[in-house]
Design a protein around this motif. Structure first.
Motif, PDB file in Angstrom:
ATOM      1  N   GLN A   9       0.684  -1.072  -0.056  1.00 23.33           N
ATOM      2  CA  GLN A   9      -0.144  -0.427  -0.075  1.00 23.33           C
ATOM      3  C   GLN A   9       0.699   1.695  -0.080  1.00 23.33           C
ATOM      4  OE1 GLN A   9      -2.747  -0.180   4.316  1.00 23.33           O
ATOM      5  NE2 GLN A   9      -3.731  -2.189   2.605  1.00 23.33           N
ATOM      6  N   PRO A  10       0.508   2.673  -0.811  1.00 23.26           N
ATOM      7  CA  PRO A  10       1.092   3.759  -0.833  1.00 23.26           C
ATOM      8  C   PRO A  10       1.777   4.191   0.698  1.00 23.26           C
ATOM      9  CG  PRO A  10      -0.227   4.249  -1.848  1.00 23.26           C
ATOM     10  CD  PRO A  10      -0.847   2.477  -1.171  1.00 23.26           C
ATOM     11  N   GLU A  11       1.170   3.829   1.917  1.00 20.88           N
ATOM     12  CA  GLU A  11       2.257   4.249   3.117  1.00 20.88           C
ATOM     13  C   GLU A  11       3.097   3.481   3.578  1.00 20.88           C
ATOM     14  OE1 GLU A  11      -2.423   2.361   3.809  1.00 20.88           O
ATOM     15  OE2 GLU A  11      -1.805   3.944   1.878  1.00 20.88           O
ATOM     16  N   VAL A  12       2.752   2.258   3.010  1.00 18.89           N
ATOM     17  CA  VAL A  12       3.637   1.302   3.688  1.00 18.89           C
ATOM     18  C   VAL A  12       4.566   1.740   3.028  1.00 18.89           C
ATOM     19  CG1 VAL A  12       4.415  -1.273   4.125  1.00 18.89           C
ATOM     20  CG2 VAL A  12       1.807  -0.745   4.402  1.00 18.89           C
ATOM     21  N   GLU A  13       4.613   1.764   1.420  1.00 20.97           N
ATOM     22  CA  GLU A  13       5.655   2.006   0.857  1.00 20.97           C
ATOM     23  C   GLU A  13       6.734   2.798   0.952  1.00 20.97           C
ATOM     24  OE1 GLU A  13       9.217   2.354  -1.776  1.00 20.97           O
ATOM     25  OE2 GLU A  13       7.656   0.281  -1.751  1.00 20.97           O
ATOM     26  N   GLN A  14       5.708   4.257   1.353  1.00 21.82           N
ATOM     27  CA  GLN A  14       6.739   5.471   1.719  1.00 21.82           C
ATOM     28  C   GLN A  14       6.820   5.384   3.205  1.00 21.82           C
ATOM     29  OE1 GLN A  14       3.267   7.942   1.802  1.00 21.82           O
ATOM     30  NE2 GLN A  14       3.363   8.034  -0.438  1.00 21.82           N
ATOM     31  N   LEU A  16       9.145   2.306   4.333  1.00 20.35           N
ATOM     32  CA  LEU A  16       9.367   0.971   4.394  1.00 20.35           C
ATOM     33  C   LEU A  16      10.347   2.353   3.512  1.00 20.35           C
ATOM     34  CD1 LEU A  16      10.297  -1.248   4.474  1.00 20.35           C
ATOM     35  CD2 LEU A  16      10.034  -1.544   2.037  1.00 20.35           C
ATOM     36  N   GLU A  17      10.720   3.324   3.221  1.00 25.14           N
ATOM     37  CA  GLU A  17      11.457   4.059   2.346  1.00 25.14           C
ATOM     38  C   GLU A  17      12.275   5.376   2.720  1.00 25.14           C
ATOM     39  OE1 GLU A  17      14.198   5.083  -1.205  1.00 25.14           O
ATOM     40  OE2 GLU A  17      12.213   4.027  -1.331  1.00 25.14           O
ATOM     41  N   ALA A  18      11.038   5.523   3.689  1.00 24.38           N
ATOM     42  CA  ALA A  18      12.027   6.688   4.826  1.00 24.38           C
ATOM     43  C   ALA A  18      12.931   5.391   6.067  1.00 24.38           C
ATOM     44  CB  ALA A  18      10.495   7.079   5.226  1.00 24.38           C
ATOM     45  N   MET A  19      12.555   4.371   6.060  1.00 23.11           N
ATOM     46  CA  MET A  19      13.490   3.937   7.407  1.00 23.11           C
ATOM     47  C   MET A  19      14.156   3.570   6.460  1.00 23.11           C
ATOM     48  SD  MET A  19      11.970   0.828   9.529  1.00 23.11           S
ATOM     49  CE  MET A  19      10.278   1.205  10.703  1.00 23.11           C
ATOM     50  N   ALA A  20      13.933   3.116   5.513  1.00 24.79           N
ATOM     51  CA  ALA A  20      15.365   2.583   4.846  1.00 24.79           C
ATOM     52  C   ALA A  20      16.650   3.476   4.996  1.00 24.79           C
ATOM     53  CB  ALA A  20      15.101   2.499   3.163  1.00 24.79           C
ATOM     54  N   ILE A  21      15.535   4.894   3.879  1.00 21.31           N
ATOM     55  CA  ILE A  21      16.690   6.083   4.000  1.00 21.31           C
ATOM     56  C   ILE A  21      17.649   5.878   5.899  1.00 21.31           C
ATOM     57  CG2 ILE A  21      16.996   8.568   3.379  1.00 21.31           C
ATOM     58  CD1 ILE A  21      15.292   7.700   1.815  1.00 21.31           C
ATOM     59  N   ILE A  31      12.894  -6.099   5.426  1.00 19.86           N
ATOM     60  CA  ILE A  31      11.391  -7.204   4.513  1.00 19.86           C
ATOM     61  C   ILE A  31      11.830  -8.461   5.137  1.00 19.86           C
ATOM     62  CG2 ILE A  31       9.930  -7.234   2.981  1.00 19.86           C
ATOM     63  CD1 ILE A  31      10.217  -4.728   1.381  1.00 19.86           C
ATOM     64  N   ASN A  32      13.081  -8.973   4.645  1.00 19.75           N
ATOM     65  CA  ASN A  32      13.775  -9.898   5.616  1.00 19.75           C
ATOM     66  C   ASN A  32      13.418  -9.601   6.734  1.00 19.75           C
ATOM     67  OD1 ASN A  32      14.635 -11.659   3.164  1.00 19.75           O
ATOM     68  ND2 ASN A  32      15.278  -9.797   2.109  1.00 19.75           N
ATOM     69  N   GLN A  33      13.750  -8.989   7.536  1.00 19.89           N
ATOM     70  CA  GLN A  33      14.060  -8.682   9.188  1.00 19.89           C
ATOM     71  C   GLN A  33      13.099  -8.733   9.673  1.00 19.89           C
ATOM     72  OE1 GLN A  33      17.502  -9.456   9.791  1.00 19.89           O
ATOM     73  NE2 GLN A  33      17.090  -8.470  11.087  1.00 19.89           N
ATOM     74  N   ALA A  34      11.653  -7.752   9.376  1.00 17.44           N
ATOM     75  CA  ALA A  34      10.580  -7.785   9.096  1.00 17.44           C
ATOM     76  C   ALA A  34       9.356  -9.281   9.186  1.00 17.44           C
ATOM     77  CB  ALA A  34       9.644  -7.304   8.823  1.00 17.44           C
ATOM     78  N   LEU A  35       9.938  -9.806   7.901  1.00 20.93           N
ATOM     79  CA  LEU A  35       9.210 -11.482   7.981  1.00 20.93           C
ATOM     80  C   LEU A  35      10.085 -12.601   8.572  1.00 20.93           C
ATOM     81  CD1 LEU A  35       8.954 -11.235   4.139  1.00 20.93           C
ATOM     82  CD2 LEU A  35       6.964 -10.828   6.405  1.00 20.93           C
ATOM     83  N   LYS A  36      10.958 -12.531   8.947  1.00 23.65           N
ATOM     84  CA  LYS A  36      12.258 -13.524   9.868  1.00 23.65           C
ATOM     85  C   LYS A  36      11.408 -13.195  11.244  1.00 23.65           C
ATOM     86  CE  LYS A  36      16.829 -13.901  11.450  1.00 23.65           C
ATOM     87  NZ  LYS A  36      18.028 -13.634  11.613  1.00 23.65           N
ATOM     88  N   GLU A  37      11.655 -11.885  12.002  1.00 22.70           N
ATOM     89  CA  GLU A  37      10.966 -11.915  13.118  1.00 22.70           C
ATOM     90  C   GLU A  37       9.538 -12.262  13.422  1.00 22.70           C
ATOM     91  OE1 GLU A  37      11.446  -8.022  14.178  1.00 22.70           O
ATOM     92  OE2 GLU A  37      13.751  -7.497  13.450  1.00 22.70           O
ATOM     93  N   TYR A  38       8.437 -11.827  11.991  1.00 18.49           N
ATOM     94  CA  TYR A  38       7.438 -12.253  12.131  1.00 18.49           C
ATOM     95  C   TYR A  38       6.586 -13.390  12.286  1.00 18.49           C
ATOM     96  CZ  TYR A  38       2.431 -12.961  10.561  1.00 18.49           C
ATOM     97  OH  TYR A  38       1.100 -13.511  10.507  1.00 18.49           O
ATOM     98  N   ILE A  39       7.977 -14.794  11.432  1.00 22.12           N
ATOM     99  CA  ILE A  39       7.832 -15.777  11.212  1.00 22.12           C
ATOM    100  C   ILE A  39       8.604 -16.533  12.314  1.00 22.12           C
ATOM    101  CG2 ILE A  39       9.361 -18.143  10.640  1.00 22.12           C
ATOM    102  CD1 ILE A  39       8.643 -15.879   7.392  1.00 22.12           C
TER     103      ILE A  39
END
Length: 90
Positions: A9-14, A16-21, A31-39
């Motif tokens: 979703q656009p707000e998630v992408e925004q 994510l982009e801000a956090m990556a920067i 995304i990999n870290q988030a999914l790893k922690e979720y699993i």
């Protein structure tokens, strides 16, 4: 390593982009870290649920440790004659 496409979703992408920067990491890494922690959390939750079901079954069968036995054990902690943990039926 495999590649998987994800529609964000656009707000998630925004976000994510801000956090990556801000963290100087790639969006893929985040995304990999988030999914790893979720699993890991889901796996722990499933394990806890199975342990809960096992404990409830034990209680239903009367396989319990008395509160008095636990209290005596706790009161012995740190003493020279520290007791072993109580067992079922004590």
């Amino acid at each position: 390593m495999s590649i998987t496409s994800v529609r964000l979703q656009p707000e998630v992408e925004q976000g994510l982009e801000a956090m990556a920067i801000s963290q100087e990491r790639s969006k893929s890494w985040l995304i990999n870290q988030a999914l790893k922690e979720y699993i890991e959390r889901q796996t722990q939750e499933k394990t806890r649920w199975q342990e809960t079901l096992h404990a409830m079954d034990s209680v239903a069968k009367g396989q319990v440790v008395s509160g008095e036995a636990v209290q005596l054990w706790l009161e012995s902690w740190g003493k020279d004659d520290e007791k072993s943990p109580p067992q079922v039926g004590q």
